[in-house]
Write a protein that holds these residues in place. Structure first.
Motif, PDB file in Angstrom:
ATOM      1  N   ASP A 521       0.932  -1.170  -0.011  1.00 37.32           N
ATOM      2  CA  ASP A 521       0.061   0.005  -0.098  1.00 37.32           C
ATOM      3  C   ASP A 521       1.022   1.268   0.077  1.00 37.32           C
ATOM      4  O   ASP A 521       1.867   1.305   0.405  1.00 37.32           O
ATOM      5  CB  ASP A 521      -0.797   0.081   1.091  1.00 37.32           C
ATOM      6  N   TYR A 522       0.320   2.344  -0.650  1.00 36.93           N
ATOM      7  CA  TYR A 522       1.216   3.701  -0.478  1.00 36.93           C
ATOM      8  C   TYR A 522       1.786   4.127   0.583  1.00 36.93           C
ATOM      9  O   TYR A 522       2.706   4.527   0.626  1.00 36.93           O
ATOM     10  CB  TYR A 522       0.404   4.546  -1.497  1.00 36.93           C
ATOM     11  N   GLU A 523       0.877   4.180   1.560  1.00 39.92           N
ATOM     12  CA  GLU A 523       1.478   4.630   2.946  1.00 39.92           C
ATOM     13  C   GLU A 523       2.553   4.086   3.506  1.00 39.92           C
ATOM     14  O   GLU A 523       3.583   4.718   3.811  1.00 39.92           O
ATOM     15  CB  GLU A 523       0.309   4.683   3.943  1.00 39.92           C
ATOM     16  N   SER A 524       2.459   2.458   3.430  1.00 40.32           N
ATOM     17  CA  SER A 524       3.635   2.049   4.140  1.00 40.32           C
ATOM     18  C   SER A 524       4.827   2.074   3.309  1.00 40.32           C
ATOM     19  O   SER A 524       6.123   2.028   3.630  1.00 40.32           O
ATOM     20  CB  SER A 524       3.080   0.542   4.347  1.00 40.32           C
ATOM     21  N   ALA A 525       4.620   1.945   1.894  1.00 37.81           N
ATOM     22  CA  ALA A 525       5.734   2.075   0.994  1.00 37.81           C
ATOM     23  C   ALA A 525       6.551   3.388   1.178  1.00 37.81           C
ATOM     24  O   ALA A 525       7.785   3.781   1.173  1.00 37.81           O
ATOM     25  CB  ALA A 525       5.042   2.129  -0.565  1.00 37.81           C
ATOM     26  N   SER A 526       5.583   4.554   1.341  1.00 44.26           N
ATOM     27  CA  SER A 526       6.183   5.889   1.673  1.00 44.26           C
ATOM     28  C   SER A 526       6.881   6.049   2.679  1.00 44.26           C
ATOM     29  O   SER A 526       8.127   6.587   2.791  1.00 44.26           O
ATOM     30  CB  SER A 526       5.113   6.959   1.478  1.00 44.26           C
ATOM     31  N   LEU A 532      14.061   4.635   5.260  1.00 44.03           N
ATOM     32  CA  LEU A 532      15.253   4.216   4.883  1.00 44.03           C
ATOM     33  C   LEU A 532      16.378   5.243   4.595  1.00 44.03           C
ATOM     34  O   LEU A 532      17.478   5.393   4.956  1.00 44.03           O
ATOM     35  CB  LEU A 532      15.261   3.448   3.512  1.00 44.03           C
ATOM     36  N   THR A 533      15.627   6.554   4.042  1.00 45.27           N
ATOM     37  CA  THR A 533      16.525   7.602   3.897  1.00 45.27           C
ATOM     38  C   THR A 533      16.907   8.440   5.161  1.00 45.27           C
ATOM     39  O   THR A 533      18.084   8.843   5.158  1.00 45.27           O
ATOM     40  CB  THR A 533      15.655   8.583   2.967  1.00 45.27           C
ATOM     41  N   VAL A 534      16.115   8.605   6.028  1.00 43.23           N
ATOM     42  CA  VAL A 534      16.290   9.405   7.310  1.00 43.23           C
ATOM     43  C   VAL A 534      17.068   8.719   8.372  1.00 43.23           C
ATOM     44  O   VAL A 534      18.140   9.174   8.897  1.00 43.23           O
ATOM     45  CB  VAL A 534      14.931   9.990   7.778  1.00 43.23           C
ATOM     46  N   ASN A 535      17.016   7.225   8.405  1.00 42.03           N
ATOM     47  CA  ASN A 535      17.498   6.532   9.762  1.00 42.03           C
ATOM     48  C   ASN A 535      18.253   5.133   9.281  1.00 42.03           C
ATOM     49  O   ASN A 535      19.503   5.357   9.494  1.00 42.03           O
ATOM     50  CB  ASN A 535      16.255   6.077  10.432  1.00 42.03           C
ATOM     51  N   ARG A 536      17.517   4.396   8.486  1.00 45.95           N
ATOM     52  CA  ARG A 536      18.434   2.928   8.262  1.00 45.95           C
ATOM     53  C   ARG A 536      19.651   3.078   7.430  1.00 45.95           C
ATOM     54  O   ARG A 536      20.645   2.528   8.045  1.00 45.95           O
ATOM     55  CB  ARG A 536      17.327   2.051   7.783  1.00 45.95           C
ATOM     56  N   LEU A 537      19.646   3.703   6.223  1.00 44.23           N
ATOM     57  CA  LEU A 537      20.933   3.771   5.569  1.00 44.23           C
ATOM     58  C   LEU A 537      21.817   4.587   6.040  1.00 44.23           C
ATOM     59  O   LEU A 537      23.091   4.302   6.083  1.00 44.23           O
ATOM     60  CB  LEU A 537      20.360   4.242   4.091  1.00 44.23           C
ATOM     61  N   PRO A 538      21.730   5.968   6.722  1.00 40.67           N
ATOM     62  CA  PRO A 538      22.643   6.584   7.177  1.00 40.67           C
ATOM     63  C   PRO A 538      23.309   5.767   8.654  1.00 40.67           C
ATOM     64  O   PRO A 538      24.391   5.923   8.747  1.00 40.67           O
ATOM     65  CB  PRO A 538      22.007   7.876   7.841  1.00 40.67           C
ATOM     66  N   LYS A 539      22.454   5.104   9.253  1.00 34.47           N
ATOM     67  CA  LYS A 539      23.093   4.334  10.359  1.00 34.47           C
ATOM     68  C   LYS A 539      23.693   3.431  10.042  1.00 34.47           C
ATOM     69  O   LYS A 539      24.929   2.810  10.637  1.00 34.47           O
ATOM     70  CB  LYS A 539      21.943   3.965  11.288  1.00 34.47           C
ATOM     71  N   PRO A 554       9.350   6.456 -11.209  1.00 34.96           N
ATOM     72  CA  PRO A 554       9.201   6.326 -12.479  1.00 34.96           C
ATOM     73  C   PRO A 554       8.260   7.633 -13.052  1.00 34.96           C
ATOM     74  O   PRO A 554       8.322   8.065 -13.988  1.00 34.96           O
ATOM     75  CB  PRO A 554       8.536   5.089 -12.502  1.00 34.96           C
ATOM     76  N   SER A 555       7.353   8.004 -12.107  1.00 34.27           N
ATOM     77  CA  SER A 555       6.365   9.124 -12.482  1.00 34.27           C
ATOM     78  C   SER A 555       6.501  10.410 -11.354  1.00 34.27           C
ATOM     79  O   SER A 555       7.225  10.308 -10.346  1.00 34.27           O
ATOM     80  CB  SER A 555       4.908   8.545 -12.423  1.00 34.27           C
ATOM     81  N   ARG A 556       6.102  11.507 -12.258  1.00 35.51           N
ATOM     82  CA  ARG A 556       6.146  12.599 -11.143  1.00 35.51           C
ATOM     83  C   ARG A 556       4.806  12.781 -10.243  1.00 35.51           C
ATOM     84  O   ARG A 556       4.782  13.273  -9.301  1.00 35.51           O
ATOM     85  CB  ARG A 556       5.860  13.927 -12.192  1.00 35.51           C
ATOM     86  N   LYS A 557       3.540  12.076 -10.744  1.00 35.39           N
ATOM     87  CA  LYS A 557       2.408  12.295 -10.174  1.00 35.39           C
ATOM     88  C   LYS A 557       2.215  10.848  -9.315  1.00 35.39           C
ATOM     89  O   LYS A 557       2.785  10.069  -9.348  1.00 35.39           O
ATOM     90  CB  LYS A 557       1.239  12.260 -11.192  1.00 35.39           C
ATOM     91  N   GLY A 558       1.195  11.044  -8.446  1.00 32.99           N
ATOM     92  CA  GLY A 558       0.814   9.810  -7.457  1.00 32.99           C
ATOM     93  C   GLY A 558       1.399   9.935  -6.248  1.00 32.99           C
ATOM     94  O   GLY A 558       2.332  10.800  -5.828  1.00 32.99           O
ATOM     95  N   ALA A 559       1.063   9.084  -5.133  1.00 39.76           N
ATOM     96  CA  ALA A 559       1.437   9.266  -4.022  1.00 39.76           C
ATOM     97  C   ALA A 559       3.061   8.962  -3.661  1.00 39.76           C
ATOM     98  O   ALA A 559       3.767   9.228  -2.747  1.00 39.76           O
ATOM     99  CB  ALA A 559       0.601   8.156  -3.016  1.00 39.76           C
ATOM    100  N   LEU A 560       3.516   7.958  -4.575  1.00 36.90           N
ATOM    101  CA  LEU A 560       5.144   7.766  -4.622  1.00 36.90           C
ATOM    102  C   LEU A 560       5.783   8.484  -6.014  1.00 36.90           C
ATOM    103  O   LEU A 560       6.500   7.832  -6.382  1.00 36.90           O
ATOM    104  CB  LEU A 560       5.294   6.110  -4.797  1.00 36.90           C
ATOM    105  N   GLY A 561       4.918   9.507  -6.521  1.00 42.59           N
ATOM    106  CA  GLY A 561       5.535  10.103  -7.525  1.00 42.59           C
ATOM    107  C   GLY A 561       6.626  11.327  -7.088  1.00 42.59           C
ATOM    108  O   GLY A 561       6.813  11.521  -5.772  1.00 42.59           O
ATOM    109  N   ILE A 702      17.877  -0.554  -3.499  1.00 37.40           N
ATOM    110  CA  ILE A 702      16.691  -0.906  -2.845  1.00 37.40           C
ATOM    111  C   ILE A 702      15.298  -0.579  -3.551  1.00 37.40           C
ATOM    112  O   ILE A 702      15.135   0.554  -3.973  1.00 37.40           O
ATOM    113  CB  ILE A 702      16.482  -0.384  -1.133  1.00 37.40           C
ATOM    114  N   ILE A 703      14.698  -1.513  -3.885  1.00 35.80           N
ATOM    115  CA  ILE A 703      13.423  -1.521  -4.315  1.00 35.80           C
ATOM    116  C   ILE A 703      12.263  -1.825  -3.244  1.00 35.80           C
ATOM    117  O   ILE A 703      12.282  -2.510  -2.697  1.00 35.80           O
ATOM    118  CB  ILE A 703      13.117  -2.432  -5.479  1.00 35.80           C
ATOM    119  N   VAL A 704      11.393  -0.679  -3.211  1.00 32.95           N
ATOM    120  CA  VAL A 704      10.417  -0.560  -2.248  1.00 32.95           C
ATOM    121  C   VAL A 704       8.818  -0.935  -2.791  1.00 32.95           C
ATOM    122  O   VAL A 704       8.612   0.066  -3.598  1.00 32.95           O
ATOM    123  CB  VAL A 704      10.225   0.595  -1.324  1.00 32.95           C
TER     124      VAL A 704
END
Length: 742
Positions: A521-526, A532-539, A554-561, A702-704
């Motif tokens: 789902d979009y919320e958990s993916a976001s 990953l960006t803020v915590n896991r990869l930096p740590k 892939p896209s500019r639009k949408g919840a994961l755009g 990482i592909i989410v």
């Protein structure tokens, strides 16, 4: 103050002009409304102190400067009173009249001062300090300034901005109003480049005939120009015709007559390919014809078939303690024996190793080698990999400007670049017009080696140059396809090769450099992308979210755009704080420390890098906002050490860059890449796009998202169709030779 059509109207005298940009007419001024002062902003043209204005617009709250009146329309009156005229003339509006002369003129003629300058300038000799020659200068300057002003007022009735008026005046001078009245569509070209829709609005208002040839010509050009933004250098006649008839609502015979006339005038060009007519804008036709002709010359004139380069390559192997694969040796030998060669292959196939050998052997022969790439990131990357200095193609060709302010390059046919060998990396990103400019800037004796991966996405600009050159089968091409042992250990490399072959990547491993995290789902993916960006990869890896980690959408639009992910990531990485400056742009609010991207070529922006100075920040360049200077309405951005200054009016050229589209990431590599894939816009979910995204990652990918989406992308081998006749032109130019393969 009145309200008209939901717009408020203010009337007053300009007390002070606080800021003015002559190129687009944008001004910030203080309007004196009988003792009440209001800050007015907008594209109002060359406003001067003392002018009387009636402005229509609305009040807006600026994040830094508070309430301002944003003007959409402006009526201008000549200053009428002695005091207003004195202020106006003292502002320096007329060259040669300073404060002293202004006072003398007003003392002599009072409220009639401007009427005298306009209608009876010879009377000015009464004023001490004004000679007959000076009178002529003042009169000419007055006519020039008020000609531009009259043109601005005329065009403002039709909601056409002052920047267009400035360009039209530069082109036609005092005849501009008459020319535009006769055919408003003249502003769509001629270096003025008004949008067709704006000219259409004006034409309707003045009752311009809809079947006029000027309108039909402008409409055809509008369609062709718009399609260059989709990558097409030309359009099939039948497709152009159906689009034009729908847009213009005219008879077929009128369309055909007009098209024929435009072709006879050489504004457009008709080219026949496989019994189908294609229509070009002349610039793109000339470019593709030149490329085909120049490559024929390069591939035939600089051949050296007398020497066997086997021993030289053997010596290079010993010196570098390396063993070249068979295809690498072939590429090195071809590079030395041909005037032109294409080196292609996916990640891990040894392109860089091969290139380093080619450069070394050229230098041993005393040849001067230059390396160029389409973007700053790509140039830095190839420089780091080879150890040789590299520049962007734009910087190497050096941007200059012609009389109309249009960018051109200093290096061209008559002023070539000083080198014997030109190497271009990331050739898949080079569009038709840029490649033409590059070829024109090379000496006839200069060799050209192009390196690229034709399985990546094509250039952002029009054309499909690398693929067309390879597909014609008549040019020297070596494709490296052996993955070397060290690269085989990377799942990024092995999965990239699987993807490009149409095989599904291995998503099961969690001990390498390629990871898959299923989120449906979009919320958990976001949320996962942010974590990953803020915590896991930096740590885990010590990566900097701004410098090392890049989210590719892939896209500019949408919840994961791109747009939504940028807003979400900004909130997590650089949130609003009470004392932190904020600058509101069209799409985003910008803050110091934000990661941003330039989204259009701007040849004018000045930058400094230590003691070095230069101009030009280009589409795709990524930087960090380092400072916002409130009092001066500007921000400073660091683009890999180049510090550039942006006024607030330039913010439409910037976007946040925590997340960028896969297209915009071409030519760059990032230590860590995160790709959110959960479906959405089917046209954007195809194999080459996934391959390009995966190959941007250097250390971690990482592909989410969803397995099903990845599978469908790999299975969808749709390539973006681009209309171009370059391959056909190459086949005709080189058709006398044998097919070559690598």
């Amino acid at each position: 103050m009145e309200e008209i059509n939901n717009l408020k109207e203010l009337e007053g005298i300009v007390d002070a002009v606080l800021f003015s940009n002559p190129s687009n007419g944008y001004v910030v001024l203080e309007l004196d409304m009988k003792g009440d002062y209001v800050t007015v902003v907008g594209e109002l043209g060359n406003i001067e102190e003392g002018e009387e204005l009636i402005v229509s617009g609305e009040y807006v709250k600026h994040p830094k400067f508070g309430m301002q009146f944003k003007a959409q329309f402006c009526q201008r009156k000549m200053p009428a009173t002695s005091s207003a005229i004195l202020k106006y003339l003292s502002s320096g509006v007329l060259k040669g009249i300073g404060k002293t002369l202004a006072k003398r003129i007003v003392d002599e003629f009072g409220d009639k001062s401007l009427e005298v300058i306009e209608n009876e300038p010879e009377l000015l000799v009464k004023v001490k300090g004004i000679t007959a020659n000076k009178v002529e200068e003042i009169s000419m300057e007055f006519k020039r300034i008020f000609g531009i002003r009259a043109l601005m007022i005329f065009l403002a009735q039709y909601n056409i901005p002052p920047s267009v008026a400035v360009s039209a005046w530069r082109k036609w001078g005092q005849y501009a109003v008459e020319i535009i009245k006769e055919n408003p569509y003249m502003m769509c070209g001629n270096g003025i480049e008004l949008e067709f829709d704006k000219a259409e609005e004006m034409a309707v208002k003045i009752g311009f005939p809809m079947d006029n040839e000027g309108r039909i010509s402008a409409g055809i050009t509008h369609i062709l120009v718009n399609n260059t933004f989709s990558g097409h250098t030309c359009l099939p006649y039948d497709r152009l015709k159906s689009t034009a008839l729908k847009l213009l609502d005219v008879e077929e015979t009128l369309f055909d007559e007009c098209l024929e006339n435009e072709c006879q005038e050489e504004n457009l060009v008709r080219y026949k390919k496989e019994n189908r007519d294609f229509i070009y804008l002349s610039d793109y036709f000339v470019a593709e014809q030149y490329i085909a002709g120049r490559l024929r010359v390069m591939s035939s004139c600089l051949k050296d078939t007398k020497h066997d380069y086997t021993k030289l390559i053997d010596i290079e192997e010993k010196a570098k303690d390396i063993t070249y694969a068979e295809q690498q040796r072939k590429a090195i030998a071809l590079a030395l024996s041909q005037g032109f060669m294409i080196l292609t292959g996916g990640p891990g196939t040894g392109k860089t190793t091969t290139l380093k050998a080619i450069i070394s052997l050229y230098e041993q022969r005393g040849l001067k080698v230059m390396i160029a790439a389409p973007t700053g990131k790509a140039a830095k990357r190839i420089s780091d990999l080879t150890g040789y200095d590299a520049k962007t193609i734009h910087r190497m060709l050096e941007v200059a400007f012609d009389n109309s302010g249009k960018p051109k390059f200093k290096h061209n046919d008559s002023n070539p670049v000083s080198c014997d060998v030109m190497i271009v990396d990331e050739m898949s990103m080079v569009d038709t017009l840029l490649f033409e400019a590059l070829l024109r800037a090379l000496k006839l004796s200069c060799r050209l080696i192009m390196v690229g991966d034709s399985d990546q996405l094509p250039s952002v600009g029009a054309g499909n140059v690398l693929k067309d050159m390879i597909d014609c089968g008549l040019l020297p091409v070596v494709q490296l396809n052996e993955i070397f042992r060290q690269a085989q250990q990377s799942c990024i490399v092995t999965n990239a090769h699987k993807i490009v072959k149409g095989e599904q990547p291995d998503l099961s491993r969690a001990d390498n450099d390629f990871f898959f995290m299923q989120r449906l789902d979009y919320e958990s993916a976001s949320d996962t992308v942010v974590d990953l960006t803020v915590n896991r990869l930096p740590k885990a890896y010590g990566f900097s979210p701004a410098e090392d980690i890049q989210i590719l959408c892939p896209s500019r639009k949408g919840a994961l755009g791109v747009v939504e992910m940028n807003k979400t990531l900004q909130q997590a990485l650089n949130p609003h704080e009470k004392d932190k400056p904020e600058i509101k742009g069209v799409l985003y609010t910008f803050r110091p420390n934000d990661k941003v991207m330039q989204v259009k070529n701007n040849y004018d922006i000045e930058w400094t890098k230590g003691t070095e100075k230069g101009t030009g920040i280009f589409n795709g360049d990524i930087g960090i906002i380092i400072k916002a200077v409130k009092a001066e309405s500007k921000i400073l951005i660091d683009f890999d050490g180049r510090i550039a200054e942006y006024s607030y009016e330039m913010l439409d050229q910037l976007e946040l860059a925590y997340a960028v589209s896969v297209h915009k990431s071409q030519g760059s590599e990032f230590n860590a890449v995160i790709i959110p894939l959960l479906g959405g816009f089917e046209k954007l979910y195809y194999r080459n796009l996934l391959y390009t995204a995966v190959t941007r990652a250097k250390k971690i990918l990482i592909i989410v998202g969803s397995v099903r989406v990845i599978e469908s992308m790999v299975n969808n081998n749709r390539r973006t169709l681009r209309y171009s006749c370059l391959k056909d032109m190459l086949e005709k130019e080189l058709g006398h030779g044998e097919k070559l393969d690598g």
